[in-house]
Scaffold this active site. Structure first.
Site: not given
Ligand code: NAD
Length: 487
Positions: A177, A253, A288, A387
């Site tokens: 997804k 992650e 991140c 963050e």
């Molecule tokens: P997000 O958590 O909003 O979304 C991530 C993914 O989860 C998306 O595909 C989203 O559609 C999905 N999602 C959202 N709500 C959901 C739910 N209730 N159930 C299942 N899936 C759901 O994050 P974002 O805004 O897309 O990305 C930014 C975040 O990602 C930041 O917090 C960043 O630190 C983190 N990030 C972490 C790493 C790492 O390796 N640690 C790498 C990249 C980004």
């Protein structure tokens, strides 16, 4: 290429209509105008994709293919990614604003990662344990089964490959997804996988929103492992979904608030300023592992901040599709509002705004903000604890090493840390005392380090489970034990 990407589920090797009636509008962050719409997705879409992945796993069409053939296919997949790298990067740039000039985690890097796992595929061995004369025990490493992968928008193509390459190399089948904000490169990657020879049903994609598609995938009874990259808040929900359903394995992650520490012990401050700037401004701070907390020894604070501020002013803000641009827009209006909110909090807290603090290129209607630097941030202030996910650097001073370590460890997150010192013993102590993975620098970084071979494992509320490297492939395998007794 863009025309051949159908914004619909890719299941069993075919583009199929979503059963969802509603769509999600993706806005171009460079001009604030509607760009495209994707289906919001449905539980039914997920059910079809998981059924396809389940059948493909159970009939062994992928994991029972000889390793030499699977390796060849994954190398071919990597070469196809390489060939389309420019176009893939352009899709991501248009949707979420990462400049095509930024090499960090671009599609060429993704192709390199795919080659790494193609090569790693047949390098893992199991164990044999001696018992007594009439028995012995073996432990094979077998694929976990159906993997559900949920990825964010910040490095769209790279994040997809970071999940699918080790999962496929380990012999699993997959339902991916992508983020609703950046689905095109994910769908294209799955098409390239088919072209490379990965059998239909092995790599399925269901675009849609997190609340519908992500949730249905994480709750699914037939998904054996859910691997998630995204925010800590959604990571918590993923763990709950796993617990509420079939106790599927979970890899998370999540977010970070990484310290970038600079000591006054002879460090080259220009090199340190370059590194601090690069880490916080890459992808407009939407990374991140960005070093968002600058921990600087009080004796060099003024000198270092001046150098960093000068570098912040030199970025080339603009259209991410222009090769000269080094700093694009934030990904969404929501991200823009979030970053501005934290800048307001910083101002109200009494921290000193050294540079930035406002929007940029207002006439474009894009989500551009200036690189922003605050001085005198308190170690427990929201700016230093939460963050922001944007180009906002908070400077905090420390007197000595103990205080630096205390502040570095004083967050809920533990994803990465960076430290500049010329003192070898101090570098060793920092590597031992800081909770997260640590990079120690004494000079301008040179060389490429361990490349894809090193794995990283977050801790605290940054998540858990190794990614990258051989350990990143082990995350998608389980140990299966067999005892042999003979007469
Ligand atoms: P997000 O958590 O909003 O979304 C991530 C993914 O989860 C998306 O595909 C989203 O559609 C999905 N999602 C959202 N709500 C959901 C739910 N209730 N159930 C299942 N899936 C759901 O994050 P974002 O805004 O897309 O990305 C930014 C975040 O990602 C930041 O917090 C960043 O630190 C983190 N990030 C972490 C790493 C790492 O390796 N640690 C790498 C990249 C980004």
């Amino acid at each position: 290429m863009s025309d051949s990407i159908k914004l619909m589920p890719l299941i069993e090797g075919r583009s199929t209509d979503s059963t969802a009636k509603n769509t999600f509008e993706v806005v171009n962050p460079t001009n604030g105008k509607p760009l495209l719409s994707i289906p919001v997705g449905s539980e039914e879409d997920v059910n079809r994709a998981v059924a396809s992945a389940r059948t493909a796993f159970d009939d062994g069409r992928w994991h029972q293919t000889p390793p030499s053939s699977r390796k060849e296919i994954l190398h071919r997949f990597a070469s196809l990614i390489e060939k389309e790298a420019t176009a893939l990067d352009a899709l991501d740039a248009e949707e979420m604003g990462k400049p095509i000039s930024v090499e960090f985690c671009n599609s060429i890097a993704a192709a390199g990662l795919m080659h790494f796992y193609a090569e790693a595929l047949d390098k893992l061995s199991g164990d044999v344990f001696n018992s007594d004369k009439h028995s012995f025990v073996t432990q094979q490493r077998v694929p976990v089964g159906v993997v559900g992968a949920i990825v964010p928008w910040n490095f769209p193509a790279y994040c997809v490959v970071l999940k699918c390459a080790p999962a496929l190399a380990a012999g699993n089948t997959l339902v991916l997804k992508p983020s609703e904000l950046s689905a095109r490169s994910a769908i294209r990657l799955a098409q390239l996988a088919l072209e490379a020879g990965i059998p239909p049903g092995v790599f399925n994609v269901v675009p849609g929103t997190g609340e519908i598609v992500g949730k249905a995938l994480a709750l699914h009874q037939q998904v054996d492992l859910i691997t998630f990259t995204g925010s800590t808040a959604v990571g918590r929900s993923i763990m709950q979904y796993a617990g509420q359903s079939n106790l599927k394995r979970v890899m998370l992650e999540c977010g970070g608030k990484s310290p970038h520490i600079v000591f006054d012990d002879g460090v080259d401050l220009d090199a340190a300023a370059d590194a601090v700037t690069q880490l916080i401004l890459t992808n407009q701070g939407q990374i991140c592992s960005a070093g968002t907390r600058l921990l600087v020894q009080d004796t060099i604070e003024e000198a270092l901040l001046e150098k960093i501020a000068n570098r912040f002013k030199q970025v080339r803000i603009g259209n991410p599709l222009d090769p000269k641009t080094t700093f694009g827009p934030l990904a969404t209006a929501k991200q823009y509002a979030r970053v501005m909110h934290y800048i307001d909090i910083g101002r109200d807290s009494g921290a000193k705004l050294i540079t930035g603090g406002g929007g940029a290129l207002a006439d474009t209607d894009g989500y551009f903000v200036e690189p922003t630097l605050f001085q005198g941030v308190k170690a427990d202030a929201p700016l230093a604890q939460e963050e922001i996910f944007g180009p906002v650097l908070s400077s905090i001073t420390f007197r000595d090493e103990d205080e630096a370590i205390r502040i570095a460890n004083n967050t809920d997150y533990a994803l990465a840390a960076y430290a500049w010192t010329t003192n070898l013993n101090r570098g060793m102590r920092l590597a031992s005392e800081i909770r997260s993975s640590v990079s120690i620098y004494s000079n301008k970084p040179s060389g490429e380090g361990a490349g894809h071979a090193a794995s990283y494992e977050p801790t605290g509320q940054s998540g858990f489970g190794a990614e990258s490297g051989i350990a990143g492939m082990e995350s998608y395998l389980r140990r299966k034990t067999a005892s042999f007794n003979y007469g």
